[in-house]
Design an enzyme around this catalytic site. Structure first.
Site: not given
Ligand code: CA
Length: 657
Positions: A337, A366
């Site tokens: 993340d 990400e």
């Protein structure tokens, strides 16, 4: 601690002297259990005193013993307690500058309800039968992966799942489950679909669901970490007993592996739920986080703080944690993340450590942050820096995501599938997995004017994820005047693009049965950020696998086809340059390319986003058609001899000769 003092500590942590004397390299942090004794070791280099509290349970006032720890090497404190402590709960009392705080061991391997205390555990007692000797599904190249993003509760909580352990890890162990039409649900369905990896939304212990009142339905995605090395309690059948969630998590992994599906965990090392009062900060104030020059927590996560992976002991924590999930729980991959918050060196060391542990462990993330960070741009593990991180770390390709369906930030904006003109090069950019390819005009690519990926293994291609609207809802919002039939075709075309592009395909669970998150009865208003929305919005509605069977079948067919043709899964940019050729001089909204392989032959793929039949001129030869209109798979649907072929409106055609 006052901000001025905190800043003094903070600046000292960055010095070479501190790192040289206060780094601990051992692998015994935490509570190491044996039948005869338990040894505790915690890293608390700025502490004046550290005490271990032993408790009977995970929450009540039932203190058994306090043990004062001794100062040891590398900034650690240790204590040894005789006897079999399996099942005993513990915390640390840490005193820094006369302030004493109680914290859970960041290295705790088990916790009680709501993660308030660690638990000492004999991990071997948590292994389900056959777990230690299980064999994993075969997996070779990163680009062989077909990723399916799934929330544990969503998977089974709806009554239509036909499952017993609704909302729990154990739902994954249930076979033979059916919806009201008699069609397979759950793990049987996943197996039939053919995906290679389930990617689980956060499954470590997070804070926003109260494990003490599970009779009340609660939902959260789980991006609020509390205990990184322990499974979340609300998905277990008994969050009070520390061993139960561990065993049941392992049963879930074992069940998925036994059906040929690997398991990826979404990991959120970039921030913690709490800032000043987090376990990290109670033990070593100011160490684990980046601070602003004013002494406040910097906030690149948008969630109140950001961790400092560039610090040696934070980097070690991340690596130790990943290796632990891999070794103890047999986890096969990790999705980072807000990976852009972490520094590049940490991600490279993560890659190296996992490679040494086991081949085939996926790493992707990400490639952005959720806010401004004091970490310099060139040190961040951003998409724009991914080329320097090697082929084994991938980033989400938001260029193709927005190119396919329109910007996630403007819900009414269409994309390639829904008729937005000028998107051809953005789609081609996805086809080449954001790598360098002579036949892509980078000046026309949405959101990037250069190939950010060094190798095709670095791009995760997708049109939907848990964030933002589902693909089906986004199509509805951006095509208010189109028929359902056309919208279905748009969804199918999106799937064809994702599954015939190079790189790693990914989608949110249920995209393949037109998952929707409606907020009103009329289904005109949809949830674009359902992180804490009720089950009725988030859950998988299993009747849809029957009601939208043609869509499911299309995805399944494309998956079969992708698995059969390795030429769709090339691993090197140089191979793409040699074996992937785009057809030129096509009309607007048409894309066509041919992949060549010495054994598999030539695969011709054509996308037509126009609402009309379109002729496309292809080389002459004996072509077998495997996808056209609303059908796809490994069955020959038709044959032709090349020349001019006609492509149905809003559809893909795949042929092999
Ligand atoms: Ca929890």
């Amino acid at each position: 601690m006052k901000k001025e003092r905190l800043l003094e500590h903070y600046s000292r942590f960055s010095t070479r002297e501190f790192e040289a004397s206060m780094t601990y390299h051992g692998d015994d942090l935490g509570a190491v259990w044996t039948e005869e004794e338990t040894r505790f070791r915690v890293w608390a280099p700025t502490a004046e005193q550290v005490v271990v509290n032993l408790y009977r349970t995970g929450e009540q006032s039932d203190l058994l013993q306090k043990i004062i720890m001794k100062k040891a090497s590398g900034g650690t404190w240790t204590a040894t307690v005789r006897g079999n402590l399996n099942g005993i709960y513990y915390t640390y009392l840490v005193t820094v500058e006369q302030e004493t705080k109680e914290a859970v061991d960041p290295y705790a391997k088990a916790v009680g309800v709501n993660g308030k205390r660690g638990m000492i555990i004999d991990l071997s007692s948590t292994n389900p039968p056959g777990f230690t000797s299980e064999t994993k599904p075969e997996f070779i190249n990163d680009t062989d992966a077909i990723l399916y993003e799934l929330h544990i509760r969503d998977f089974s909580i709806d009554p239509s799942s036909g499952m017993v352990h609704r909302g729990k890890y154990l739902a994954f162990t249930e076979t033979g489950t059916k919806n009201s039409y008699g069609d397979a649900t759950g793990i049987d369905y996943l197996k039939q679909l053919g995906i290679t990896h389930v990617h689980l939304l956060p499954a470590f212990d997070y804070g926003t669901v109260d494990e003490a009142r599970l009779q009340t339905p609660q939902f959260n995605w789980g991006y609020d970490p509390v205990n990184y090395n322990v499974p979340e309690g609300s998905y277990s059948t008994d969050p009070y007993r520390g061993e139960v969630r561990i065993r049941e998590f392992k049963q879930m992994v074992q069940a998925l592996h036994s059906q040929g599906i690997r398991v990826v965990m979404d990991v959120v090392y970039n921030h913690t739920l709490e800032s000043g009062n987090s376990n990290f900060n109670c033990i070593v104030p100011g160490y684990y986080y980046r601070l602003t020059p004013e002494g406040d927590f910097s906030n690149a996560s948008g969630c109140g703080n950001e961790t400092a992976s560039e610090r040696v002991m934070m980097r070690k924590f991340i690596i130790d944690s990943l290796l632990y999930w891999n070794r103890e729980y047999h986890i096969d991959g990790f999705r980072f993340d807000l990976m852009g918050i972490h520094d590049i060196r940490t991600m490279k060391e993560v890659r190296k450590a996992l490679d040494e542990a086991e081949a085939g462990i996926l790493l992707y993330g990400e490639g952005w942050t959720g806010g401004l960070s004091p970490l310099p741009d060139h040190e961040r593990a951003m998409k724009s820096n991914i080329r320097s991180m090697g082929g084994g770390i991938a980033a989400f390709n938001d260029n193709i995501r927005d190119g396919i369906k329109g910007s996630v930030f403007h819900q009414e904006e269409p994309g390639y599938i829904s008729g937005k003109p000028g998107m051809e090069d953005t789609i081609k950019y996805g086809v080449v997995a954001a790598t360098q390819h002579d036949w892509v005009d980078y000046s026309k690519v949405l959101g990037a004017d250069y190939p950010w990926a060094l190798e095709p293994t670095q791009a995760v291609n997708y049109a939907s994820a848990h964030d933002n609207h589902t693909l089906w809802d986004k199509i509805a919002l951006s095509t208010p005047y189109d028929s359902r039939e056309d919208r279905v075709r748009m969804n199918l075309l999106s799937a064809a693009i994702i599954l015939t592009s190079q790189g790693i395909p990914f989608w949110q669970a249920g995209e393949e049965f037109l998952r929707s998150k409606p907020l009103n009865e009329e289904k005109t208003w949809f949830d674009g950020n359902s992180y804490a929305s009720p089950d009725r919005v988030n859950s998988l509605k299993w009747e849809l696998v029957t009601e939208n069977r043609e869509v499911v079948d299309y995805y399944r067919g494309l998956i079969e086809f992708r698995k059969k043709y390795s030429v769709l899964r090339m691993t090197k940019t140089a191979e793409l340059e040699a074996h992937l050729h785009f057809l030129k001089w096509l009309d607007t909204n048409l894309i066509a390319f041919i992949l060549t392989h010495p054994k598999e032959g030539e695969v011709c793929v054509i996308y037509n986003a126009n609402k009309s039949w379109q002729p496309v001129h292809i080389p002459e030869g004996e072509w077998k058609v495997y996808a056209k209109g609303k059908r796809a798979g490994n069955q020959v649907l038709d044959t032709n001899t090349g020349g001019v072929v006609n492509i149905e409106p809003i559809s893909a055609m795949i042929m092999v000769r």
